[in-house]
Design an enzyme around this catalytic site. Structure first.
Site, PDB file in Angstrom:
ATOM      1  CB  SER A 121      -0.798   0.114   1.133  1.00  8.92           C
ATOM      2  OG  SER A 121      -0.264  -0.237   2.338  1.00  8.92           O
ATOM      3  CG  HIS A 125      -4.103  -1.100  -1.822  1.00 11.15           C
ATOM      4  ND1 HIS A 125      -4.585   0.387  -2.072  1.00 11.15           N
ATOM      5  CD2 HIS A 125      -3.821  -1.132  -0.639  1.00 11.15           C
ATOM      6  CE1 HIS A 125      -4.580   1.120  -0.757  1.00 11.15           C
ATOM      7  NE2 HIS A 125      -4.187   0.097  -0.123  1.00 11.15           N
ATOM      8  CE  LYS A 127      -7.367  -0.745   1.222  1.00  9.84           C
ATOM      9  NZ  LYS A 127      -7.560   0.523   2.274  1.00  9.84           N
TER      10      LYS A 127
HETATM   11  C1  PLP Z   1      -2.636  -3.668   2.314  1.00 11.70           C
HETATM   12  C2  PLP Z   1      -4.097  -3.370   3.197  1.00 11.70           C
HETATM   13  N1  PLP Z   1      -4.875  -4.330   3.634  1.00 11.70           N
HETATM   14  C3  PLP Z   1      -5.734  -4.345   4.586  1.00 11.70           C
HETATM   15  C4  PLP Z   1      -6.232  -2.688   4.647  1.00 11.70           C
HETATM   16  C5  PLP Z   1      -7.275  -2.645   5.690  1.00 11.70           C
HETATM   17  O1  PLP Z   1      -8.569  -2.440   4.872  1.00 11.70           O
HETATM   18  P1  PLP Z   1      -9.653  -1.621   5.534  1.00 11.70           P
HETATM   19  O2  PLP Z   1      -9.586  -0.326   5.134  1.00 11.70           O
HETATM   20  O3  PLP Z   1     -11.062  -2.316   4.538  1.00 11.70           O
HETATM   21  O4  PLP Z   1      -9.897  -1.688   6.694  1.00 11.70           O
HETATM   22  C6  PLP Z   1      -5.440  -1.938   3.893  1.00 11.70           C
HETATM   23  C7  PLP Z   1      -6.148  -0.434   4.273  1.00 11.70           C
HETATM   24  O5  PLP Z   1      -5.664   0.383   4.611  1.00 11.70           O
HETATM   25  C8  PLP Z   1      -4.532  -2.101   3.157  1.00 11.70           C
HETATM   26  O6  PLP Z   1      -3.755  -0.915   2.596  1.00 11.70           O
END
Ligand code: PLP
Length: 394
Positions: A182, A210, A241
Site C-alpha cells: 500500500s 489494493h 477501496k
Molecule cells: C494492504 C492493506 N490491507 C488491508 C487494509 C485494510 O482495509 P480496510 O480499510 O478495509 O480496513 C488496507 C487499508 O488501509 C491495506 O492497505
C-alpha cells in the site's frame, strides 16, 4: 487536585510537532471524487483509494438507497446471533464467484478480515513467515495469534526460502504477503511465493486489498493476474477501496469460511454491516462485470501520471500499480511537500515514520479512473513547481 495520568501523551504530541510530523485531519466537505474540496479548499484529489470512482456511482447509490428503504439502517446484531441478513449471504456468494473460490466471508473491514483470520487460523505453536512491508492488520493479527513471527526483507524470495529451510518440517506455517503493497505500489511476488508454499507445505495467504478491482480479469486481483487460482489458500480483499463502500472479506474453501464463522473474533463479536452497505457492494460487483472501461481508464491514467512524475525526475520507487509514491527521504520534507501541494490545489498525503521507514518518507499519490487528463496535468504542473521550490528535483 487529581494529576492527569495521560499527561505523557502531551509530551509525545509535542515531540511530533517539533519534528513537523503532527497532522491535522483533513476534512472532506463534499463527495469523495477526483476533484473535490477538503478544508474548504478545492483540490485535485490524489489521496483516496476510490480507484474506480464507485463511491459516487449511480448504481451503487440506487441499490444502497433501495436496501435502506426496504431493510432499515442497521443489522441490529453480530452475524452469529441475529445479524445475518439474506443480503449478507448474497454478498458472500457473489464474492466467492468473483474470487473463484468455494466460499467467502465478509468482515466489517479489511483490517478485521486480516487480523481476525491470521489470529484465528494460527496458534502458539505455529510459525508465520511475513514480508517486512505487509499491512499493519497482518502484523497485528500475527501478534494476536501468538505464533512465532519470522519476517523476510521486502519481496526477498531467497531470504524467505532460507527461513523456511531452517524450520521444522512438521511445523504448521503461514506464508503471507500483500498482493499490492500500500505504501510502495509494488506487487508481492506471488508465483515464487506459491512455489515456496508448495515446497515447504505452507498455508499461502494474500492480502489483495489494493488489487481487487485493479488487477486481474474484471478486477479479480493479483491471484488472477498471476494465474495463481488454486494455489492461494486464503485470499483477503476489501470492499472499502476500489469497491468504494466498506468492509473486508476472506475467500477460500468452505471449511476455511466455516472455521472463520466459528472462530474469527471480529466476526463473532462485532455487529455486521448495515444492509445498504452489502447492497452497494453487490452493485459494485455488477459494475466490475459490466463496465470494464473503468479499469481501462484507471490504467491509462496510471501510466500517464507515473510517466509524468518520472519525467520530472521524482523518485517513484518500484511502483507497478496506481499507487505511485514520490519518495523524498526526510519526514519533515515529505510533509512540507504535501502541504505546499495542497496550497497549490493538489491533495497528496505525506507519509512518514512509523508508517514507512524513517529515511523513506514520501508523498503518496493514487490516481483513479475518474481523473480527467486536465486534472492529472494540473497535478503534474504543481508537482513540478513545488518540487523545484523545495529542491527535490532540479
Ligand atoms: C494492504 C492493506 N490491507 C488491508 C487494509 C485494510 O482495509 P480496510 O480499510 O478495509 O480496513 C488496507 C487499508 O488501509 C491495506 O492497505
Amino acid at each position: 487536585m487529581r494529576q492527569n495520568p495521560l499527561a505523557y501523551l502531551d509530551a509525545e504530541l509535542s515531540a511530533l510537532r517539533e519534528q513537523g510530523l503532527y497532522r491535522h485531519l483533513r476534512i472532506l466537505d463534499a463527495e469523495q471524487k477526483a476533484s473535490t474540496s477538503f478544508d474548504h479548499h478545492s483540490v485535485v484529489n490524489l489521496s483516496s483509494n476510490n480507484y474506480l470512482g464507485l463511491t459516487t456511482h449511480p448504481r451503487l447509490r440506487e441499490r444502497a438507497g433501495d436496501a435502506l428503504q426496504r431493510l432499515g439502517v442497521g443489522s441490529g446484531s453480530v452475524r452469529t446471533i441475529a445479524g445475518t441478513m439474506e443480503i449478507h449471504m448474497e454478498l458472500e456468494r457473489r464474492l466467492a464467484v468473483f474470487k473463484k473460490t468455494e466460499a467467502a466471508v465478509v468482515f466489517q473491514s479489511g483490517f478485521t478480515a486480516n487480523a481476525g483470520t491470521v489470529s484465528s487460523i494460527l496458534g502458539r505453536d505455529d510459525i508465520i513467515i511475513s514480508d517486512e512491508l505487509n499491512h499493519a492488520s497482518i502484523i497485528d493479527g500475527a501478534r494476536l495469534s501468538r505464533a512465532t513471527i519470522k519476517v523476510f526483507p521486502h519481496r526477498d524470495i531467497d531470504a524467505a526460502r532460507a527461513i523456511l529451510e531452517a524450520l521444522p518440517v512438521a511445523s504448521r506455517k503461514l506464508l503471507i504477503t500483500d498482493g499490492v503493497f500500500s505504501m510502495d505500489g509494488d506487487l508481492g511476488p506471488l508465483p515464487a511465493l506459491c512455489e515456496l508454499a508448495d515446497r515447504y507445505g505452507c498455508v499461502m495467504m494474500v492480502d489483495d486489498a489494493h488489487a481487487s478491482g485493479v488487477f486481474g480479469a474484471n478486477g479479480r486481483g493479483t491471484v488472477d493476474h498471476f494465474g495463481m487460482h488454486g494455489r492461494v489458500d486464503v485470499q483477503v480483499g476489501t470492499l472499502s477501496k476500489a469497491i468504494g463502500v466498506l468492509g473486508g472479506y476472506v475467500a477460500g474453501t468452505r471449511a476455511l469460511v466455516d472455521f472463520l464463522y466459528h472462530r474469527a473474533r471480529p466476526f463473532l463479536f462485532s455487529t455486521s454491516h448495515p444492509p445498504a452497505v452489502a447492497a452497494a457492494c453487490i452493485a459494485a460487483l455488477d459494475v466490475l462485470e459490466s463496465e470494464p472501461q473503468l479499469m481501462e481508464r484507471l490504467w491509462t491514467n496510471t501510466r500517464l501520471f507515473k510517466a509524468g512524475l518520472q519525467a520530472l525526475g521524482f523518485n517513484t520507487g518500484g511502483s507497478e500499480s496506481p499507487i505511485t509514491p514520490v519518495i523524498v527521504g526526510d519526514g519533515g520534507l515529505a510533509m512540507r511537500l504535501s502541504d505546499r501541494l495542497f496550497q497549490e490545489g493538489v491533495f497528496a498525503q505525506g507519509i512518514a515514520f512509523p508508517t514507512v521507514a524513517r529515511d523513506r518518507a514520501r508523498v503518496r499519490t493514487i490516481v483513479t479512473a475518474t481523473h480527467t487528463p486536465q486534472e492529472l496535468q494540473f497535478a503534474l504542473d504543481a508537482f513540478a513547481r513545488v518540487g523545484r521550490e523545495l529542491r527535490i528535483i532540479g
